[in-house]
Design an enzyme around this catalytic site. Sequence first.
Site, PDB file in Angstrom:
ATOM      1  N   TYR A 276       0.676  -1.617   0.190  1.00 17.84           N
ATOM      2  CA  TYR A 276       0.085   0.010  -0.185  1.00 17.84           C
ATOM      3  C   TYR A 276       1.064   1.476  -0.096  1.00 17.84           C
ATOM      4  CZ  TYR A 276      -3.792  -2.914   1.053  1.00 17.84           C
ATOM      5  OH  TYR A 276      -4.589  -4.147   0.858  1.00 17.84           O
TER       6      TYR A 276
ATOM      7  N   ASN B 113     -12.492   4.961  -1.374  1.00 18.28           N
ATOM      8  CA  ASN B 113     -11.834   3.550  -1.413  1.00 18.28           C
ATOM      9  C   ASN B 113     -12.419   3.134  -0.045  1.00 18.28           C
ATOM     10  OD1 ASN B 113     -10.018   1.152  -0.815  1.00 18.28           O
ATOM     11  ND2 ASN B 113      -7.486   2.554  -0.160  1.00 18.28           N
TER      12      ASN B 113
ATOM     13  N   HIS C  36     -15.018  -5.902  -0.797  1.00 16.85           N
ATOM     14  CA  HIS C  36     -15.455  -7.041  -1.393  1.00 16.85           C
ATOM     15  C   HIS C  36     -16.495  -8.206  -0.319  1.00 16.85           C
ATOM     16  CE1 HIS C  36     -11.211  -6.211  -3.176  1.00 16.85           C
ATOM     17  NE2 HIS C  36     -10.939  -6.156  -1.649  1.00 16.85           N
TER      18      HIS C  36
ATOM     19  N   ASP D 155     -25.716  -0.795  -2.272  1.00 17.88           N
ATOM     20  CA  ASP D 155     -27.403  -0.017  -2.136  1.00 17.88           C
ATOM     21  C   ASP D 155     -26.665   2.017  -2.120  1.00 17.88           C
ATOM     22  OD1 ASP D 155     -27.727  -2.654  -3.011  1.00 17.88           O
ATOM     23  OD2 ASP D 155     -28.869  -2.730  -0.170  1.00 17.88           O
TER      24      ASP D 155
ATOM     25  N   HIS E 143      -8.808   2.479  -5.513  1.00 15.34           N
ATOM     26  CA  HIS E 143      -7.626   1.562  -5.033  1.00 15.34           C
ATOM     27  C   HIS E 143      -5.964   0.696  -4.575  1.00 15.34           C
ATOM     28  CE1 HIS E 143     -11.530  -1.660  -3.629  1.00 15.34           C
ATOM     29  NE2 HIS E 143     -11.978  -1.468  -5.297  1.00 15.34           N
TER      30      HIS E 143
ATOM     31  N   SER F 136      -4.061  -0.296  -4.701  1.00 20.70           N
ATOM     32  CA  SER F 136      -3.706  -1.266  -4.740  1.00 20.70           C
ATOM     33  C   SER F 136      -4.571  -1.925  -6.368  1.00 20.70           C
ATOM     34  CB  SER F 136      -3.130  -2.998  -4.185  1.00 20.70           C
ATOM     35  OG  SER F 136      -4.184  -3.535  -3.692  1.00 20.70           O
TER      36      SER F 136
ATOM     37  N   ARG G 293     -10.175 -10.932  -3.406  1.00 23.61           N
ATOM     38  CA  ARG G 293     -10.109  -9.243  -3.207  1.00 23.61           C
ATOM     39  C   ARG G 293     -10.623  -8.837  -5.204  1.00 23.61           C
ATOM     40  NH1 ARG G 293      -7.085  -7.960   1.075  1.00 23.61           N
ATOM     41  NH2 ARG G 293      -5.759  -8.918   2.355  1.00 23.61           N
TER      42      ARG G 293
HETATM   43  C1  DQA Z   1      -7.806  -2.150  -0.840  1.00 25.42           C
HETATM   44  C2  DQA Z   1      -7.446  -3.475  -1.094  1.00 25.42           C
HETATM   45  C3  DQA Z   1      -8.366  -4.147  -0.436  1.00 25.42           C
HETATM   46  O1  DQA Z   1      -8.691  -5.381  -0.895  1.00 25.42           O
HETATM   47  C4  DQA Z   1      -7.734  -4.724   1.246  1.00 25.42           C
HETATM   48  O2  DQA Z   1      -8.970  -4.970   1.728  1.00 25.42           O
HETATM   49  C5  DQA Z   1      -7.440  -2.719   1.292  1.00 25.42           C
HETATM   50  C6  DQA Z   1      -7.427  -1.789   0.244  1.00 25.42           C
HETATM   51  C7  DQA Z   1      -7.047  -1.041  -1.974  1.00 25.42           C
HETATM   52  O3  DQA Z   1      -5.862   0.248  -1.560  1.00 25.42           O
HETATM   53  O4  DQA Z   1      -5.511  -1.321  -2.174  1.00 25.42           O
HETATM   54  O5  DQA Z   1      -8.012  -2.269   2.779  1.00 25.42           O
HETATM   55  O6  DQA Z   1      -8.875  -1.181  -1.143  1.00 25.42           O
END
Ligand code: DQA
Length: 156
Positions: free
Chosen positions: A32, A83, A89, A96, A109, A111, A120
């Site tokens: 991250y 985010n 997930h 909603d 995101h 990542s 994910r």
């Molecule tokens: C995330 C990706 C998600 O899978 C993870 O649970 C996160 C961060 C990202 O910013 O890459 O907490 O949203």
Amino acid sequence: MAKKSNQSKTLPIYILNGPNLNLLGQREPEVYGYTTLPQIEKMCAEQAAAHGLSIVFRQSNREGEIVDHLQEARTSGAAVIINPAGYGHTSIAILDSIQMLKIPVIEVHLSNIHRREPYRNHSYVSKGATGIIMGLGAQGYLRAIDAVAENLKVKK
Ligand code: DQA
């Protein structure tokens, strides 16, 4: 009477952050990055200001609180950048809330969730998002602000 600037007329962009993002910088930095959430907030405020826009920046570890923030954005925001972190997930409730919005919603995101673990790869939020930016680290938030600014300009 003095003319109001665009900044005072346009509602803020709501930038919402889900669980564990308060620990950015310390949390798996190899995935991250080293930029902290307060640093991202500052970068976002500056980027928005460069477009003549303002932001409301929130983080919550609680699903219901994120729903509350999305409901607030429904009446008080020009757009949402979210985010959803792990809730992306799992959360139909967050989807909603997004589907009730009539403003642009950009999912971010840090990542690239498609290059990661299979659990994910799917995001409920994507079903309601106008656009998605992933894999660009903290820069993704800035690109989302650029996209929102362009979208709001087109609508003016
Ligand atoms: C995330 C990706 C998600 O899978 C993870 O649970 C996160 C961060 C990202 O910013 O890459 O907490 O949203």
